[in-house]
Write an enzyme that holds these catalytic residues in place. Structure first.
Site, PDB file in Angstrom:
ATOM      1  N   GLU A  90       0.815  -1.204   0.000  1.00  0.00           N
ATOM      2  CA  GLU A  90       0.000   0.000   0.000  1.00  0.00           C
ATOM      3  C   GLU A  90       0.858   1.268   0.000  1.00  0.00           C
ATOM      4  O   GLU A  90       1.942   1.289   0.569  1.00  0.00           O
ATOM      5  CB  GLU A  90      -0.912  -0.001   1.237  1.00  0.00           C
ATOM      6  N   CYS A 103       3.211   8.457   0.836  1.00  0.00           N
ATOM      7  CA  CYS A 103       3.883   7.586   1.800  1.00  0.00           C
ATOM      8  C   CYS A 103       4.059   6.231   1.119  1.00  0.00           C
ATOM      9  O   CYS A 103       3.068   5.615   0.723  1.00  0.00           O
ATOM     10  CB  CYS A 103       3.005   7.478   3.045  1.00  0.00           C
ATOM     11  N   CYS A 110       7.055  -6.781   7.474  1.00  0.00           N
ATOM     12  CA  CYS A 110       8.264  -6.274   8.134  1.00  0.00           C
ATOM     13  C   CYS A 110       8.650  -7.296   9.191  1.00  0.00           C
ATOM     14  O   CYS A 110       7.789  -7.842   9.868  1.00  0.00           O
ATOM     15  CB  CYS A 110       7.979  -4.917   8.788  1.00  0.00           C
ATOM     16  N   CYS A 114       7.367  -4.675  15.689  1.00  0.00           N
ATOM     17  CA  CYS A 114       6.999  -3.719  16.737  1.00  0.00           C
ATOM     18  C   CYS A 114       5.543  -4.008  17.143  1.00  0.00           C
ATOM     19  O   CYS A 114       4.691  -4.254  16.283  1.00  0.00           O
ATOM     20  CB  CYS A 114       7.124  -2.287  16.213  1.00  0.00           C
ATOM     21  N   CYS A 117       2.393  -1.998  15.627  1.00  0.00           N
ATOM     22  CA  CYS A 117       2.331  -1.770  14.182  1.00  0.00           C
ATOM     23  C   CYS A 117       1.697  -2.959  13.465  1.00  0.00           C
ATOM     24  O   CYS A 117       2.154  -4.093  13.613  1.00  0.00           O
ATOM     25  CB  CYS A 117       3.752  -1.539  13.662  1.00  0.00           C
ATOM     26  N   GLY A 159       7.101  -1.739   5.998  1.00  0.00           N
ATOM     27  CA  GLY A 159       8.477  -2.211   5.930  1.00  0.00           C
ATOM     28  C   GLY A 159       9.511  -1.291   6.548  1.00  0.00           C
ATOM     29  O   GLY A 159       9.244  -0.125   6.826  1.00  0.00           O
ATOM     30  N   GLU A 160      10.682  -1.865   6.756  1.00  0.00           N
ATOM     31  CA  GLU A 160      11.809  -1.098   7.299  1.00  0.00           C
ATOM     32  C   GLU A 160      12.781  -0.836   6.146  1.00  0.00           C
ATOM     33  O   GLU A 160      13.440  -1.766   5.652  1.00  0.00           O
ATOM     34  CB  GLU A 160      12.473  -1.911   8.424  1.00  0.00           C
ATOM     35  N   LEU A 215      11.786   6.489  17.680  1.00  0.00           N
ATOM     36  CA  LEU A 215      12.387   6.238  18.989  1.00  0.00           C
ATOM     37  C   LEU A 215      11.377   5.535  19.895  1.00  0.00           C
ATOM     38  O   LEU A 215      11.631   4.445  20.407  1.00  0.00           O
ATOM     39  CB  LEU A 215      12.884   7.556  19.600  1.00  0.00           C
ATOM     40  N   ASN A 216      10.244   6.176  20.123  1.00  0.00           N
ATOM     41  CA  ASN A 216       9.090   5.520  20.745  1.00  0.00           C
ATOM     42  C   ASN A 216       9.228   5.094  22.205  1.00  0.00           C
ATOM     43  O   ASN A 216       8.290   4.508  22.757  1.00  0.00           O
ATOM     44  CB  ASN A 216       8.639   4.305  19.918  1.00  0.00           C
ATOM     45  N   ASN A 290      -2.421   4.830  16.565  1.00  0.00           N
ATOM     46  CA  ASN A 290      -3.593   4.538  15.726  1.00  0.00           C
ATOM     47  C   ASN A 290      -3.953   3.069  15.917  1.00  0.00           C
ATOM     48  O   ASN A 290      -3.123   2.201  15.670  1.00  0.00           O
ATOM     49  CB  ASN A 290      -3.272   4.784  14.247  1.00  0.00           C
ATOM     50  N   CYS A 333      -0.569   5.989  10.019  1.00  0.00           N
ATOM     51  CA  CYS A 333       0.673   5.318  10.436  1.00  0.00           C
ATOM     52  C   CYS A 333       0.374   4.021  11.164  1.00  0.00           C
ATOM     53  O   CYS A 333      -0.425   3.999  12.085  1.00  0.00           O
ATOM     54  CB  CYS A 333       1.449   6.186  11.417  1.00  0.00           C
TER      55      CYS A 333
HETATM   56  N1  SAH Z   1       9.841   0.909   9.565  1.00  0.00           N
HETATM   57  C1  SAH Z   1       9.988   2.314   9.587  1.00  0.00           C
HETATM   58  C2  SAH Z   1       8.996   3.044   8.703  1.00  0.00           C
HETATM   59  C3  SAH Z   1       7.580   2.563   8.715  1.00  0.00           C
HETATM   60  S1  SAH Z   1       6.682   2.850  10.186  1.00  0.00           S
HETATM   61  C4  SAH Z   1       9.917   2.835  11.017  1.00  0.00           C
HETATM   62  O1  SAH Z   1       9.551   2.072  11.902  1.00  0.00           O
HETATM   63  O2  SAH Z   1      10.263   3.997  11.223  1.00  0.00           O
HETATM   64  C5  SAH Z   1       6.395   4.591  10.114  1.00  0.00           C
HETATM   65  C6  SAH Z   1       6.059   5.238  11.447  1.00  0.00           C
HETATM   66  O3  SAH Z   1       4.773   4.805  11.912  1.00  0.00           O
HETATM   67  C7  SAH Z   1       7.041   4.894  12.563  1.00  0.00           C
HETATM   68  O4  SAH Z   1       7.460   6.076  13.211  1.00  0.00           O
HETATM   69  C8  SAH Z   1       6.223   4.051  13.519  1.00  0.00           C
HETATM   70  O5  SAH Z   1       6.697   4.205  14.835  1.00  0.00           O
HETATM   71  C9  SAH Z   1       4.832   4.600  13.302  1.00  0.00           C
HETATM   72  N2  SAH Z   1       3.757   3.679  13.681  1.00  0.00           N
HETATM   73  C10 SAH Z   1       3.740   2.349  13.508  1.00  0.00           C
HETATM   74  N3  SAH Z   1       2.579   1.838  13.990  1.00  0.00           N
HETATM   75  C11 SAH Z   1       1.852   2.882  14.440  1.00  0.00           C
HETATM   76  C12 SAH Z   1       0.539   2.991  15.022  1.00  0.00           C
HETATM   77  N4  SAH Z   1      -0.233   1.921  15.201  1.00  0.00           N
HETATM   78  N5  SAH Z   1       0.103   4.211  15.372  1.00  0.00           N
HETATM   79  C13 SAH Z   1       0.860   5.301  15.161  1.00  0.00           C
HETATM   80  N6  SAH Z   1       2.097   5.262  14.586  1.00  0.00           N
HETATM   81  C14 SAH Z   1       2.588   4.056  14.245  1.00  0.00           C
HETATM   82 FE1  SF4 Z   2       8.321  -1.524  13.354  1.00  0.00          FE
HETATM   83 FE2  SF4 Z   2       8.402   0.180  11.253  1.00  0.00          FE
HETATM   84 FE3  SF4 Z   2       8.473  -2.504  10.869  1.00  0.00          FE
HETATM   85 FE4  SF4 Z   2       6.219  -1.349  11.714  1.00  0.00          FE
HETATM   86  S1  SF4 Z   2       7.196  -1.042   9.751  1.00  0.00           S
HETATM   87  S2  SF4 Z   2       7.145  -3.263  12.509  1.00  0.00           S
HETATM   88  S3  SF4 Z   2       7.021   0.295  13.014  1.00  0.00           S
HETATM   89  S4  SF4 Z   2       9.999  -1.266  11.918  1.00  0.00           S
END
Ligand code: SAH
Ligand code: SF4
Length: 344
Positions: A90, A103, A110, A114, A117, A159-160, A215-216, A290, A333
């Site tokens: 997507e 985006c 991925c 996390c 996500c 994805g990362e 960072l989170n 989200n 996100c």
């Molecule tokens: N893998 C990369 C890029 C994709 S995720 C990364 O992790 O940075 C893009 C952003 O969405 C990241 O900052 C991640 O922390 C955030 N994100 C992932 N799941 C989310 C959610 N459920 N609600 C809000 N932000 C989220």
């Molecule tokens: Fe974590 Fe980014 Fe992969 Fe989602 S896409 S699992 S936030 S590294």
């Protein structure tokens, strides 16, 4: 046959010299493809017939196919792509006054898992090719009316990016190349969960796109629990690398911080965050979690998000709260993958 979309400019130049063709033809070919959207080598009339024939034998021009478009009530539009092997990814088009941001995704799923996500729940299905990575931009731009064309790119989809290193770097070079996609490097932001070894490598590529780091959390115990990659690259190691990351003048690193209720959103977290980031030229993007079906986390209250922001502002940080865009179509996100799940 090889897809010429995503094929590195430098390799094309090598190939042309092997073919005994002048290398300035490379620029013409890239122009046809990336500026004029040529879908066939036969239209490249400023090239000799023999070069066109060689190109046709060697390459094809292929974009990922848009399978479905879903428009949110705020105008955000989610594009679902069906790839050659039937994988789904997507991209999300986000309109704002003065800018249209796309985006884009870098992987199907991925592997970093996390906990907040949805993409992470898929595991890594496969890496995207450079063609699929930049092809998302080209395919979406082609269907947009002139006034809605993409001005900014965020690599924050599924994805990362640094876990799919070569194709992403190849794609980025084409994005910023004036001969190819010609997107200004300030208009591109790559978001990473913080793969320290790859960041070190990336800084030597001489590709000066904006860097965003997820960072989170402010303590390793918390970050370990929500981002398993932290066990490999703990906060201190990540921040140390970022302190040494070469930034161009007036550029800053963006820290993304997804606020999860009761996990990383306390006043103590705000205090720790302010201390951790001291001395790093940066801005902070707060993102209220989200939700998605089956998620183990909750969103913080609006008041909590504002308190968190205000504390950081009082410590002289630039802090934005990212608006959830397209959340009604699971385009915000962390919500990408629903369609991938639905069709698999
Ligand atoms: N893998 C990369 C890029 C994709 S995720 C990364 O992790 O940075 C893009 C952003 O969405 C990241 O900052 C991640 O922390 C955030 N994100 C992932 N799941 C989310 C959610 N459920 N609600 C809000 N932000 C989220
Ligand atoms: Fe974590 Fe980014 Fe992969 Fe989602 S896409 S699992 S936030 S590294």
């Amino acid at each position: 046959m090889i897809n010429i979309i995503g094929y590195p400019e430098a390799r094309l130049a090598l190939l042309f010299s092997e073919w005994d063709e002048k290398t300035y033809h490379v620029r013409q070919v890239l122009n046809w493809i990336y500026h004029h959207g040529a879908e066939d080598f036969s239209v490249m009339t400023n090239l000799s017939k023999s070069l066109r024939a060689k190109l046709t034998d060697y390459f094809f021009i292929g974009f990922p196919r848009i399978e479905k478009k879903t428009v949110s009530k705020d105008g955000t539009t989610k594009y679902l792509f069906c790839l050659e092997d039937d994988s789904r990814i997507e991209s999300v088009w986000i309109p704002d006054t003065g800018r249209k941001t796309l985006c884009i995704s870098t992987q199907v799923g991925c592997r970093l898992a996390c906990t907040f996500c949805l993409t992470g729940t898929l595991g890594l299905r496969r890496n995207l090719t450079a063609a699929e990575f930049i092809g998302q931009y080209m395919a979406v731009n082609q269907v947009l009316p002139e006034e809605d064309r993409i001005t900014n790119v965020v690599i924050m989809g599924m994805g990362e990016p640094l876990d799919n290193y070569e194709p992403v770097v190849d794609g980025l070079r084409l994005m910023v190349s004036p001969e190819a996609m010609a997107i200004g490097n300030r208009r591109i932001t790559l978001s990473t969960s913080g793969l320290v070894d790859k960041l070190e490598k990336f800084q030597d590529e001489d590709i000066h796109v904006n860097l965003a780091v997820s960072l989170n959390a402010t303590e390793d115990s918390t970050r370990d629990a929500i981002m398993p990659i932290n066990k490999k690259y703990p906060i201190r190691v990540l921040l140390e690398r970022l302190r040494q990351y070469p930034l161009k003048k007036r550029r800053r690193i963006t820290f993304e911080y997804v606020l999860l209720k009761g996990v990383n959103d306390t006043p103590e977290d705000a205090v720790r965050l302010a201390k951790l980031l001291k001395g790093i030229p940066c801005k902070i993007n707060l993102i209220a979690f989200n939700g998605f079906e089956g998620a183990d986390h909750q969103s913080p209250s609006r008041a909590n998000v504002l308190d968190f922001q205000n504390y950081l502002i009082s410590k002289n940080y630039t802090v934005f709260i990212r608006k959830p865009r397209g959340d009604d179509v699971l385009g915000a996100c962390g919500q990408l993958a629903a369609e991938t799940l639905a069709v698999s």
